[in-house]
Design an enzyme around this catalytic site. Structure first.
Site, short mmCIF file in Angstrom:
data_model
loop_
_atom_site.label_atom_id
_atom_site.label_comp_id
_atom_site.label_asym_id
_atom_site.label_seq_id
_atom_site.Cartn_x
_atom_site.Cartn_y
_atom_site.Cartn_z
N TYR A 36 0.84 -1.20 0.00
CA TYR A 36 0.00 0.00 0.00
C TYR A 36 0.87 1.25 0.00
O TYR A 36 0.66 2.19 -0.78
CB TYR A 36 -0.91 -0.02 1.22
CG TYR A 36 -1.90 1.13 1.28
CD1 TYR A 36 -3.10 1.07 0.57
CD2 TYR A 36 -1.65 2.27 2.04
CE1 TYR A 36 -4.01 2.12 0.62
CE2 TYR A 36 -2.54 3.32 2.09
CZ TYR A 36 -3.73 3.24 1.39
OH TYR A 36 -4.62 4.28 1.44
P1 NAP Z 1 -13.54 1.75 1.10
O1 NAP Z 1 -14.53 2.29 2.07
O2 NAP Z 1 -13.00 0.38 1.28
O3 NAP Z 1 -14.18 1.89 -0.37
C1 NAP Z 1 -13.45 1.46 -1.49
C2 NAP Z 1 -14.28 1.66 -2.74
O4 NAP Z 1 -13.50 1.22 -3.85
C3 NAP Z 1 -15.57 0.87 -2.76
O5 NAP Z 1 -16.55 1.58 -3.48
C4 NAP Z 1 -15.17 -0.40 -3.51
O6 NAP Z 1 -16.31 -1.00 -4.12
C5 NAP Z 1 -14.20 0.18 -4.53
N1 NAP Z 1 -13.23 -0.78 -5.03
C6 NAP Z 1 -12.39 -1.59 -4.33
N2 NAP Z 1 -11.67 -2.35 -5.14
C7 NAP Z 1 -12.05 -2.02 -6.41
C8 NAP Z 1 -11.69 -2.48 -7.69
N3 NAP Z 1 -10.79 -3.45 -7.86
N4 NAP Z 1 -12.29 -1.93 -8.76
C9 NAP Z 1 -13.23 -0.96 -8.62
N5 NAP Z 1 -13.61 -0.50 -7.42
C10 NAP Z 1 -13.04 -1.03 -6.33
O7 NAP Z 1 -12.24 2.68 1.02
P2 NAP Z 1 -12.04 4.24 1.34
O8 NAP Z 1 -11.52 4.40 2.70
O9 NAP Z 1 -13.24 5.01 0.92
O10 NAP Z 1 -10.81 4.53 0.38
C11 NAP Z 1 -10.94 5.18 -0.87
C12 NAP Z 1 -9.57 5.62 -1.33
O11 NAP Z 1 -8.99 6.51 -0.37
C13 NAP Z 1 -8.56 4.50 -1.50
O12 NAP Z 1 -7.72 4.76 -2.61
C14 NAP Z 1 -7.76 4.55 -0.22
O13 NAP Z 1 -6.48 4.01 -0.36
C15 NAP Z 1 -7.72 6.04 -0.01
N6 NAP Z 1 -7.42 6.45 1.37
C16 NAP Z 1 -8.24 6.12 2.39
C17 NAP Z 1 -7.94 6.55 3.68
C18 NAP Z 1 -8.81 6.24 4.86
O14 NAP Z 1 -8.40 6.59 5.98
N7 NAP Z 1 -9.95 5.64 4.69
C19 NAP Z 1 -6.79 7.30 3.89
C20 NAP Z 1 -5.97 7.61 2.82
C21 NAP Z 1 -6.31 7.19 1.55
P3 NAP Z 1 -16.36 -2.60 -4.48
O15 NAP Z 1 -15.73 -3.31 -3.32
O16 NAP Z 1 -17.81 -2.88 -4.66
O17 NAP Z 1 -15.60 -2.76 -5.74
#
Ligand code: NAP
Length: 257
Positions: free
Chosen positions: A162
């Site tokens: 990651y």
């Molecule tokens: P999340 O709640 O797990 O949501 C992830 C989303 O991405 C879901 O809609 C999921 O839908 C989709 N997804 C996962 N794998 C996929 C694939 N192979 N193809 C298409 N869609 C896919 O995650 P989040 O926290 O909102 O994170 C979103 C982004 O922000 C990510 O890039 C993460 O690394 C980044 N981020 C998050 C945080 C945090 O603290 N949460 C911090 C820094 C960065 P499906 O599973 O239905 O495909």
């Protein structure tokens, strides 16, 4: 006559694609772009949850469209971008948000975990940027917002794939900006701090790590998905036309500490 705020930040007439927007940060950013006036395309792998988001957006008068596609498969990413552009004949905003995380110490980190994370978080982002970029460059305008992470700047703990992928997203953002900023296409990134979503469920559930994290956040709280709304609308709008290659941390002050 549109208000000053509408002229600067309004997204009326724009089409936005937010990858990984069935829940979490992507869903919140898709809603924000729509509320600022854009028509939005939501994406994820699960059509049922995507249709629920489209129904929610449609119920408040927003033109929305779902395209299921796996960002871990290059062919699927190419199809997603082709369909997104075809929906209304143009794509103005791409938010590369879909991302996954696998937590295992480096010495035990499997090839499968490494490959899965790199393929979605890096290969998928580049493939989507390239396809959107070709379209946007031909039109002379476009906004690309990549979702980076605090692990674009720091190494993290037990998430080597990651951290490597998000570090690379930062460099990719700068590399594309260097080529495209002079041709009307802005490429920037948002680095969210620690946000309450499924992606951080394991950290939230770990009392020791969760306390450590909270004690380092100057804002004294974890972020919520809605905390990214202002940043994504800004980076998708004309208000940020002279901003390119920037990684905007939305982290409650974490990076300053
Ligand atoms: P999340 O709640 O797990 O949501 C992830 C989303 O991405 C879901 O809609 C999921 O839908 C989709 N997804 C996962 N794998 C996929 C694939 N192979 N193809 C298409 N869609 C896919 O995650 P989040 O926290 O909102 O994170 C979103 C982004 O922000 C990510 O890039 C993460 O690394 C980044 N981020 C998050 C945080 C945090 O603290 N949460 C911090 C820094 C960065 P499906 O599973 O239905 O495909």
């Amino acid at each position: 006559m549109p208000s000053y705020l509408d002229q600067k930040f309004g997204l009326h007439g724009k089409v936005a694609l937010v990858t990984g927007s069935s829940k979490g940060l992507g869903r919140a950013m898709a809603l924000a772009l729509a509320r600022a006036g854009a028509d939005v395309i939501v994406n994820g792998r699960d059509p049922t949850s995507l249709n629920a988001v489209v129904a929610e957006l449609s119920s408040i008068g927003i033109r929305a469209h779902a395209i299921a596609a796996d960002l871990g498969q290059r062919v699927d990413v190419e199809r997603l971008l082709a369909e997104a552009i075809a929906w209304q004949g143009h794509l103005d905003i791409l938010v590369n948000n879909a991302g996954i995380i696998r937590r295992t110490p480096a010495a035990e980190h499997s090839d499968a975990d490494w490959d899965a994370v790199l393929s979605v978080n890096l290969d998928g982002v580049f493939t989507a940027c390239r396809a959107a970029g070709r379209h946007m460059l031909a039109r002379g305008s476009g906004k690309i917002v990549n979702i980076a992470s605090l692990l674009t700047f720091f190494g993290g703990i037990t998430v080597p794939g990651y951290a490597a992928s998000k570090g690379a997203v930062g460099q990719l953002t700068r590399a594309l900006s260097n080529e495209w900023a002079g041709r009307g296409v802005n490429v920037n990134a948002i680095a969210p701090g620690y946000m309450r979503t499924d992606n951080t469920a394991a950290l939230q559930a770990d009392p020791v790590r969760s306390k450590e994290i909270l004690s380092r956040i100057p804002a004294n709280r974890w972020g919520e998905p809605g905390d990214l709304e202002g940043a994504v609308v800004f980076l998708a709008s004309g208000a940020s036309d002279y901003l390119s290659g920037h990684i905007l941390a939305v982290d409650g002050g974490w990076c300053g500490r």
